[in-house]
Write a protein that holds these residues in place. Structure first.
Motif, PDB file in Angstrom:
ATOM      1  N   LEU A  18      -6.837 -11.408 -14.666  1.00  0.00           N
ATOM      2  CA  LEU A  18      -5.569 -10.881 -14.158  1.00  0.00           C
ATOM      3  C   LEU A  18      -5.691  -9.397 -13.824  1.00  0.00           C
ATOM      4  N   ILE A  19      -6.332  -8.631 -14.726  1.00  0.00           N
ATOM      5  CA  ILE A  19      -6.539  -7.197 -14.478  1.00  0.00           C
ATOM      6  C   ILE A  19      -7.386  -6.991 -13.232  1.00  0.00           C
ATOM      7  N   LEU A  20      -8.440  -7.793 -13.093  1.00  0.00           N
ATOM      8  CA  LEU A  20      -9.298  -7.695 -11.909  1.00  0.00           C
ATOM      9  C   LEU A  20      -8.506  -7.972 -10.641  1.00  0.00           C
ATOM     10  N   GLY A  28      -8.046  -2.421  -3.381  1.00  0.00           N
ATOM     11  CA  GLY A  28      -8.694  -2.983  -2.199  1.00  0.00           C
ATOM     12  C   GLY A  28      -7.762  -3.264  -1.044  1.00  0.00           C
ATOM     13  N   LEU A  29      -6.475  -3.507  -1.337  1.00  0.00           N
ATOM     14  CA  LEU A  29      -5.532  -3.864  -0.278  1.00  0.00           C
ATOM     15  C   LEU A  29      -4.463  -2.799  -0.067  1.00  0.00           C
ATOM     16  N   LEU A  33      -4.384  -0.099   2.955  1.00  0.00           N
ATOM     17  CA  LEU A  33      -3.289  -0.153   3.931  1.00  0.00           C
ATOM     18  C   LEU A  33      -2.519   1.165   3.976  1.00  0.00           C
ATOM     19  N   ALA A  34      -2.311   1.781   2.811  1.00  0.00           N
ATOM     20  CA  ALA A  34      -1.576   3.045   2.760  1.00  0.00           C
ATOM     21  C   ALA A  34      -2.342   4.152   3.456  1.00  0.00           C
ATOM     22  N   VAL A  35      -3.628   4.268   3.156  1.00  0.00           N
ATOM     23  CA  VAL A  35      -4.453   5.319   3.774  1.00  0.00           C
ATOM     24  C   VAL A  35      -4.560   5.099   5.277  1.00  0.00           C
ATOM     25  N   THR A  36      -4.777   3.837   5.673  1.00  0.00           N
ATOM     26  CA  THR A  36      -4.879   3.524   7.106  1.00  0.00           C
ATOM     27  C   THR A  36      -3.568   3.828   7.812  1.00  0.00           C
ATOM     28  N   GLY A  37      -2.456   3.442   7.196  1.00  0.00           N
ATOM     29  CA  GLY A  37      -1.153   3.683   7.810  1.00  0.00           C
ATOM     30  C   GLY A  37      -0.845   5.165   7.949  1.00  0.00           C
TER      31      GLY A  37
END
Length: 220
Positions: A18-20, A28-29, A33-37
């Motif tokens: 679950l932690i992984l 990873g997602l 997405l935040a940095v790309t946006g």
């Protein structure tokens, strides 16, 4: 022993999984997405490779060198170009540049006439050949030293810029071959000179691709 393994499988393994999963989603997602946006919102040009695009046509990245060796264009740094190793999906050769790993010290296993040559000697021969090539292309400047960046490779092999001195060295040739005046050429060079960051950090350099696009009338 069996009870310990059973506890790990029943209690600890699901928690670890679950932690992984949580951190995979966050790092990873969501982070990606935040940095790309944010980069697309604030720095869309840089985020997409700093592509030089005019009227919908892309001419290359201002961060990567292109090879120019005709008299009507400004020349950049020497490139070790390989057009045989890589091909595109249609089988056409793709230009790939690589740095020179020659150094003034040490010995290379490259052979010349059956004899090992020292890097220093080989470098001197390469530079001498390049100096001769540059002088031949710029006969108006035979009484001046050839700027070092015109006869050496950059660390990446794809350096997009040259020193202001290297650009100035080529102006007399470009006056003769482009029909532009010295003042016009200096104005172009000045416009596409990248200055030191905050006036302190780094070195000034001239973006060769942009200068050549300006010489062709593509960039203004």
């Amino acid at each position: 022993m069996f009870s310990v393994m059973s506890k790990i499988l029943k209690e600890d393994l699901p928690k670890a999984a679950l932690i992984l999963l949580i951190f995979s989603i966050i790092c990873g997602l969501l982070y990606t997405l935040a940095v790309t946006g944010i980069s697309q919102l604030l720095f869309p040009d840089k985020a997409n490779g700093s592509i030089v695009e005019v009227n919908g046509k892309k001419y290359g990245s201002e961060l990567l060198a292109q090879q120019f060796n005709d008299e009507k264009h400004m020349w950049g740094r020497i490139m070790n170009v390989d057009t045989k190793t890589f091909t595109d999906k249609d089988g056409s050769p793709v230009m790939y540049a690589s740095p020179s790993n020659l150094t003034p010290a040490g010995e290379t296993k490259q052979k010349d006439k059956g004899e090992l040559k020292e890097d220093e000697k080989q470098m001197k021969e390469l530079v001498a050949d390049r100096v001769a090539m540059i002088r031949k292309a710029n006969p108006e400047q035979t009484d001046k030293k050839v700027p070092v960046d015109l006869v050496t490779c950059s660390g990446s092999g794809l350096d997009p810029g040259i020193s202001v001195a290297a650009a100035e060295y080529q102006i007399p040739r470009l006056v003769k071959t482009t029909g532009k005046s010295e003042a016009e050429l200096r104005k172009i060079v000045d416009k596409y000179t990248v200055h030191k960051f905050l006036g302190i950090f780094g070195e000034e350099y001239v973006n060769v691709l942009k200068v050549n696009l300006a010489l062709e009338g593509i960039l203004k």
